[in-house]
Write a protein that holds these residues in place. Structure first.
Motif, mmCIF file in Angstrom:
data_model
loop_
_atom_site.group_PDB
_atom_site.id
_atom_site.type_symbol
_atom_site.label_atom_id
_atom_site.label_comp_id
_atom_site.label_asym_id
_atom_site.label_seq_id
_atom_site.Cartn_x
_atom_site.Cartn_y
_atom_site.Cartn_z
ATOM 1 N N ASP A 125 -5.229 9.303 6.261
ATOM 2 C CA ASP A 125 -3.808 9.128 5.924
ATOM 3 C C ASP A 125 -3.179 8.038 6.796
ATOM 4 O O ASP A 125 -2.011 8.117 7.162
ATOM 5 C CB ASP A 125 -3.028 10.444 6.047
ATOM 6 N N GLU A 126 -3.954 7.021 7.112
ATOM 7 C CA GLU A 126 -3.443 5.925 7.941
ATOM 8 C C GLU A 126 -3.273 4.657 7.123
ATOM 9 O O GLU A 126 -4.126 4.327 6.288
ATOM 10 C CB GLU A 126 -4.400 5.652 9.111
ATOM 11 N N PHE A 127 -2.169 3.967 7.391
ATOM 12 C CA PHE A 127 -1.924 2.666 6.784
ATOM 13 C C PHE A 127 -2.270 1.566 7.783
ATOM 14 O O PHE A 127 -1.949 1.683 8.960
ATOM 15 C CB PHE A 127 -0.445 2.516 6.416
ATOM 16 N N VAL B 151 0.737 4.218 -2.874
ATOM 17 C CA VAL B 151 0.378 5.600 -2.513
ATOM 18 C C VAL B 151 1.472 6.557 -2.991
ATOM 19 O O VAL B 151 1.202 7.618 -3.549
ATOM 20 C CB VAL B 151 0.150 5.726 -0.987
ATOM 21 N N ALA C 268 0.828 -1.212 0.000
ATOM 22 C CA ALA C 268 0.000 0.000 0.000
ATOM 23 C C ALA C 268 0.862 1.261 0.000
ATOM 24 O O ALA C 268 0.574 2.223 -0.722
ATOM 25 C CB ALA C 268 -0.937 -0.012 1.213
ATOM 26 N N GLN C 269 1.965 1.247 0.782
ATOM 27 C CA GLN C 269 2.811 2.452 0.856
ATOM 28 C C GLN C 269 3.436 2.767 -0.494
ATOM 29 O O GLN C 269 3.550 3.933 -0.879
ATOM 30 C CB GLN C 269 3.910 2.250 1.910
ATOM 31 N N TRP D 178 -4.751 1.716 2.861
ATOM 32 C CA TRP D 178 -4.539 3.135 3.186
ATOM 33 C C TRP D 178 -5.833 3.880 2.899
ATOM 34 O O TRP D 178 -6.453 3.700 1.850
ATOM 35 C CB TRP D 178 -3.418 3.722 2.331
ATOM 36 N N ARG E 208 -1.598 11.084 -2.279
ATOM 37 C CA ARG E 208 -1.782 11.791 -1.002
ATOM 38 C C ARG E 208 -2.052 13.281 -1.266
ATOM 39 O O ARG E 208 -1.344 13.924 -2.030
ATOM 40 C CB ARG E 208 -0.533 11.618 -0.148
ATOM 41 N N GLU F 17 -3.188 -5.091 2.932
ATOM 42 C CA GLU F 17 -2.832 -3.770 3.456
ATOM 43 C C GLU F 17 -3.840 -2.727 2.954
ATOM 44 O O GLU F 17 -4.465 -2.919 1.911
ATOM 45 C CB GLU F 17 -1.425 -3.367 2.985
#
Ligand SMILES: [Mg+2]
Length: 278
Positions: free
Chosen positions: A103-105, A73, A69-70, A98, A79, A96
């Motif tokens: 703005d939370e994973f 993003v 996910a990170q 987001w 974002r 995963e």
């Protein structure tokens, strides 16, 4: 923007009830052009701009990807985009998540079996004369890429059987893609992820856009949801490499560029309807 009367009626259902519609969209090959180095992929700016127009009009916009996910993003530049305040990114096939709103994973710990299996891959590649294949660690999955090798298809065929056997010894499965073999835990796929977010959001219509074998479970879930009374529209981002999805699709467009144009046309049509209704 559609390919026949059946596709048109399925699209009309989406257009008539946009607030109850969820659009799920794959990342690589769909939102983002395929590039030799996956770390240098980026979302097509026109597609992101179109999603930002669709965000306020549709019930849910969700990016559904095999990437962490990170990573999705970051590479997507999602974002802080106006219009995407409620975007959801489901990474690692939905393990995963987001949420743009917070703005939370949510990232569960990686299972040990992935590292155990990964340690066995370099010697296996060497034994098969494929030591130049790129190995990508994806947290809950390991991906072997043959794209950059001299004969990607032959290398793919050489590696397919031995990697499947290796995966089975570690209670994992191989998911083939475009010149990639992805090894991951069973029971995790985009179909499971899509069904869960459709239920969570109470969506009545589902659009899914994908390009690859990894999207096939999501395509099948949309087909199942139709039999359960939901509306469904399937869009295939076609490439020269993978046509497995195009037979199931209502709409076939040419790669991320075609996806961006299709999303723009959808946004145009929804905005025109919203303007007429107000
Ligand atoms: Mg893809």
């Amino acid at each position: 923007m559609t390919s026949g009367p059946r596709a048109r009626s399925r699209l009309d259902a989406v257009l008539e009830h946009p607030g109850q519609t969820l659009i799920g969209i794959d990342f690589d090959g769909t939102l983002a052009p395929i590039v030799p180095d996956p770390d240098h992929a980026h979302a097509e700016p026109r597609a992101v701009a179109a999603l930002a127009r669709l965000g306020p009009l549709l019930g849910t916009v969700a990016v559904v990807t095999g990437r962490p996910a990170q990573t999705a993003v970051r590479l997507g530049g999602f974002r802080g985009v106006a219009g995407l305040e409620h975007l959801v990114v489901l990474g690692q096939y939905g393990v995963e998540r987001w949420d743009a709103a917070t703005d939370e994973f949510v990232i569960p710990p990686e299972p040990d079996q992935v590292a155990d299996l990964e340690a066995e891959i370099p010697p296996l590649l060497d034994r098969l004369g494929q030591g130049a294949a790129r190995v990508e660690h994806k947290g809950r999955a390991v991906v072997v890429h043959t794209r950059q090798l001299p004969d990607p298809d032959a290398s793919f065929d050489t590696l397919s059987g031995p990697l499947t056997a290796l995966a089975e010894r570690h209670a994992m499965v191989v998911e083939p893609g475009k010149n990639v073999l992805e090894i991951r835990s069973p029971g995790i796929d985009k179909g499971v992820a899509l069904r869960a977010i459709v239920a969570e959001r109470g969506a009545r219509q589902v659009v899914f856009v994908g390009d690859d074998l990894g999207d096939l479970p999501a395509f099948r879930v949309v087909d199942q949801l139709r039999t359960e009374g939901l509306g469904g529209l399937l869009v295939c981002s076609a490439s020269h490499e993978e046509d497995a999805l195009s037979g199931l699709a209502d709409v076939v467009v040419q790669g991320p560029d075609g996806v961006a144009t299709w999303l723009e046309e959808l946004a145009d049509e929804l905005e025109a309807r919203a303007a007429r209704a107000s």
